[in-house]
Design a protein around this motif. Structure first.
Motif, PDB file in Angstrom:
ATOM      1  N   GLN A   3       0.800  -1.220   0.000  1.00 30.74           N
ATOM      2  CA  GLN A   3       0.000   0.000   0.000  1.00 30.74           C
ATOM      3  C   GLN A   3       0.831   1.268   0.000  1.00 30.74           C
ATOM      4  OE1 GLN A   3      -2.217   0.333   3.565  1.00 30.74           O
ATOM      5  NE2 GLN A   3      -0.445   0.348   4.864  1.00 30.74           N
ATOM      6  N   ILE A   4       0.229   2.282  -0.570  1.00 29.52           N
ATOM      7  CA  ILE A   4       0.812   3.620  -0.471  1.00 29.52           C
ATOM      8  C   ILE A   4       0.161   4.289   0.724  1.00 29.52           C
ATOM      9  CG2 ILE A   4       1.009   5.844  -1.587  1.00 29.52           C
ATOM     10  CD1 ILE A   4       1.046   4.504  -4.195  1.00 29.52           C
ATOM     11  N   GLY A   5       0.956   4.685   1.730  1.00 30.57           N
ATOM     12  CA  GLY A   5       0.419   5.394   2.881  1.00 30.57           C
ATOM     13  C   GLY A   5       0.008   6.799   2.504  1.00 30.57           C
ATOM     14  N   ALA A  75      -4.933  -5.424  -3.608  1.00 26.29           N
ATOM     15  CA  ALA A  75      -3.600  -5.081  -4.111  1.00 26.29           C
ATOM     16  C   ALA A  75      -2.563  -6.112  -3.680  1.00 26.29           C
ATOM     17  CB  ALA A  75      -3.199  -3.690  -3.626  1.00 26.29           C
ATOM     18  N   ASP A  76      -2.701  -6.648  -2.480  1.00 28.69           N
ATOM     19  CA  ASP A  76      -1.760  -7.640  -1.978  1.00 28.69           C
ATOM     20  C   ASP A  76      -1.975  -9.022  -2.593  1.00 28.69           C
ATOM     21  OD1 ASP A  76      -0.489  -5.823  -0.389  1.00 28.69           O
ATOM     22  OD2 ASP A  76      -1.407  -6.477   1.489  1.00 28.69           O
ATOM     23  N   PHE A 103       1.428  -3.632  -7.108  1.00 33.66           N
ATOM     24  CA  PHE A 103       0.114  -3.011  -7.001  1.00 33.66           C
ATOM     25  C   PHE A 103       0.013  -2.299  -5.661  1.00 33.66           C
ATOM     26  CE2 PHE A 103      -0.434  -6.736  -9.718  1.00 33.66           C
ATOM     27  CZ  PHE A 103      -1.032  -6.167 -10.832  1.00 33.66           C
ATOM     28  N   SER A 104      -0.747  -1.208  -5.622  1.00 31.87           N
ATOM     29  CA  SER A 104      -0.934  -0.446  -4.394  1.00 31.87           C
ATOM     30  C   SER A 104      -2.242   0.315  -4.478  1.00 31.87           C
ATOM     31  CB  SER A 104       0.233   0.518  -4.176  1.00 31.87           C
ATOM     32  OG  SER A 104       0.306   1.451  -5.246  1.00 31.87           O
ATOM     33  N   THR A 147      -3.375 -12.744   7.412  1.00 23.05           N
ATOM     34  CA  THR A 147      -2.529 -12.868   8.596  1.00 23.05           C
ATOM     35  C   THR A 147      -1.406 -11.828   8.585  1.00 23.05           C
ATOM     36  OG1 THR A 147      -3.002 -15.229   8.810  1.00 23.05           O
ATOM     37  CG2 THR A 147      -1.008 -14.427   9.879  1.00 23.05           C
ATOM     38  N   GLN A 148      -0.810 -11.602   7.407  1.00 20.78           N
ATOM     39  CA  GLN A 148       0.251 -10.607   7.296  1.00 20.78           C
ATOM     40  C   GLN A 148      -0.283  -9.202   7.584  1.00 20.78           C
ATOM     41  OE1 GLN A 148       1.992 -11.061   3.406  1.00 20.78           O
ATOM     42  NE2 GLN A 148       2.670 -13.161   3.788  1.00 20.78           N
ATOM     43  N   VAL A 149      -1.454  -8.892   7.032  1.00 20.36           N
ATOM     44  CA  VAL A 149      -2.047  -7.568   7.253  1.00 20.36           C
ATOM     45  C   VAL A 149      -2.367  -7.377   8.731  1.00 20.36           C
ATOM     46  CG1 VAL A 149      -4.031  -6.092   6.754  1.00 20.36           C
ATOM     47  CG2 VAL A 149      -2.946  -7.382   4.906  1.00 20.36           C
ATOM     48  N   LEU A 150      -2.973  -8.371   9.351  1.00 22.87           N
ATOM     49  CA  LEU A 150      -3.323  -8.261  10.765  1.00 22.87           C
ATOM     50  C   LEU A 150      -2.076  -8.130  11.636  1.00 22.87           C
ATOM     51  CD1 LEU A 150      -6.220 -10.874  10.967  1.00 22.87           C
ATOM     52  CD2 LEU A 150      -6.414  -8.392  11.259  1.00 22.87           C
ATOM     53  N   SER A 151      -1.010  -8.836  11.262  1.00 22.81           N
ATOM     54  CA  SER A 151       0.239  -8.720  12.008  1.00 22.81           C
ATOM     55  C   SER A 151       0.764  -7.293  11.951  1.00 22.81           C
ATOM     56  CB  SER A 151       1.282  -9.692  11.459  1.00 22.81           C
ATOM     57  OG  SER A 151       2.510  -9.554  12.132  1.00 22.81           O
TER      58      SER A 151
END
Length: 450
Positions: A3-5, A75-76, A103-104, A147-151
């Protein structure tokens, strides 16, 4: 691919050109493929590289209510297996040819970038086609990415910068889509289903609002063929939920989030000036004077050099389709947080009331004219700039006209823009150990798992 912050955006570089200004000034073509796909295109054979940047309107603002993070997960996941390739095989094909596919999402756009050697362009564009048109969203891949996003979200609960950014957006935009974090929160991400991901793809990934920029060693005929093969099979029309225009909340407001960390983080900002506003260029120039990231900015001199309150401090303009704001950030010791906030507030007030000096204006113009051309030193960066100009609805010759627009800013223009930007004070969020953070009362918000 990630993602782009909101606060920071970064372009990935690939191959450095030996003469950046000459390349940036190369002829920009408005290409229309046989199938009607449009792109801004610079043909350059200096190195055998092709870089493409593209975007589709929609972004995280299209996340369903209560399910923020859908666009980010798309995107992920969109390159985690597609067509007749599973995730592992898909990435092996990318790596075998050193193809970069990413992708973002921002609040308004779903974005992609593709970079490859000239001789691998057919395979690279075909892998992109499969990602956009037939992503798998296999259950195992979805749960792995979830799981990666939640981490990452759990780590953010103890990250003062992340907490400050989230609280600042909440303060500025409330329950508007711009007030939601693009990567979701600990409550929303577990609710996201495969059906949500597929629905987003069907509504957003279309040809209707597609913008493309390509720079590199490829001819127009070959590019037109590849664009049709890659994007021609996408749906013709988007189905986007309306996003209302909104002004960021009026300052002054202040919030404090207690968190036991060594360094207190201060995020500050307020309503900005839209890209289409006649005062945008004066605002852009005067913003560089206040806090534009250079060692000569007023905030840097006052906060770091004179008082030694922080290692760095910056402030920048942000603009979106339906709003605009300015936002800044710094970090300091807990016992000096109040002094830091007061120093920033005082300097913002001073430039709003007095504007810049003629010398400051002249030096800012000189820097902004030279640095922009020098920053376009790769095919990827030039493609990114050309894409952004399209998203901002600027003319195709804007890159040639920009310096004249900077030069045209007068001292009166700069003073007017400074008053518009900073005349009402600041929205301020302080995250750190409890102490006297400033002379004004603050809203105290406990840190929470969001």
């Amino acid at each position: 691919m990630r993602q782009i912050g909101l606060l920071v955006a970064a372009c990935l570089a690939m191959t450095v050109w030996t003469s950046a200004p000459a390349r940036a000034a190369a002829k920009i073509q408005h290409l229309i493929s046989p199938g009607g796909i449009e792109a801004w295109f610079v043909q350059d054979a200096t190195v055998p590289i092709v870089a493409m940047e593209f975007a589709m309107s929609g972004g995280a603002a299209q996340d369903p209510d209560g399910k923020s993070g859908v666009a980010n997960m798309v995107a992920d996941l969109i390159d985690e297996g597609s067509g007749d390739l599973d995730s592992r095989t898909f990435h092996e094909r990318l790596e075998r040819r050193a193809i970069e596919l990413n992708f973002s999402v921002s609040r308004d756009f779903f974005r992609g970038s593709l970079r490859m050697l000239r001789d691998d362009k057919d395979e690279a564009f075909d892998l992109l086609r499969m990602s956009l048109s037939s992503p798998h969203f296999d259950g195992a891949d979805v749960e792995r990415i979830r799981t990666q996003v939640l981490s990452g979200l759990k780590r953010e609960t103890s990250n003062p910068s992340a907490l400050a950014s989230r609280k600042f957006l909440e303060l500025a935009y409330g329950d508007h889509p711009y007030g939601r974090p693009t990567n979701g929160n600990l409550q929303s991400v577990p609710r996201i289903t495969v059906a949500d991901l597929k629905d987003y793809v069907g509504r957003v990934l279309t040809r209707e609002r597609l913008k493309i920029a390509v720079v590199g060693d490829i001819d127009a005929a070959s590019l037109g063929r590849l664009l049709d093969q890659t994007f021609g099979g996408l749906p013709a029309r988007s189905s986007l939920a309306p996003v209302p225009d909104i002004d960021a909340a009026q300052p002054p407001q202040r919030a404090f989030i207690p968190l036991d960390v060594p360094q207190t983080v201060v995020t500050f900002g307020g309503p900005g000036i839209k890209r289409s506003d006649p005062d945008f260029m004066p605002a852009f120039v005067v913003n560089h004077i206040l806090g534009g990231g250079s060692l000569s900015s007023r905030l840097y001199r006052e906060v770091r050099e004179k008082r030694g309150l922080a290692y760095s401090v910056y402030e920048s303009l942000l603009w979106m389709d339906h709003s605009a704001m300015f936002v800044g950030n710094t970090g300091t010791r807990a016992d000096r947080a109040g002094e830091t906030v007061d120093a920033v507030t005082s300097e913002v007030r001073r430039i709003a009331e007095e504007g810049p000096t003629k010398q400051e204006l002249d030096e800012a113009k000189s820097y902004l004219k030279g640095s922009r051309m020098l920053s376009l030193d790769t095919s990827a960066k030039l493609a990114g700039a050309l894409l952004q100009y399209q998203l901002d609805h600027l003319p195709i010759d804007y890159i040639e006209r920009r310096n004249a627009l900077v030069d045209a800013v007068t001292l009166e223009d700069a003073k007017r823009a400074a008053q518009r930007l900073w005349g009402h004070g600041l929205l301020t969020v302080v995250v750190g150990r409890a102490s006297q953070t400033a002379t004004e009362p603050a809203i105290v918000t406990p840190a929470k798992a969001n």
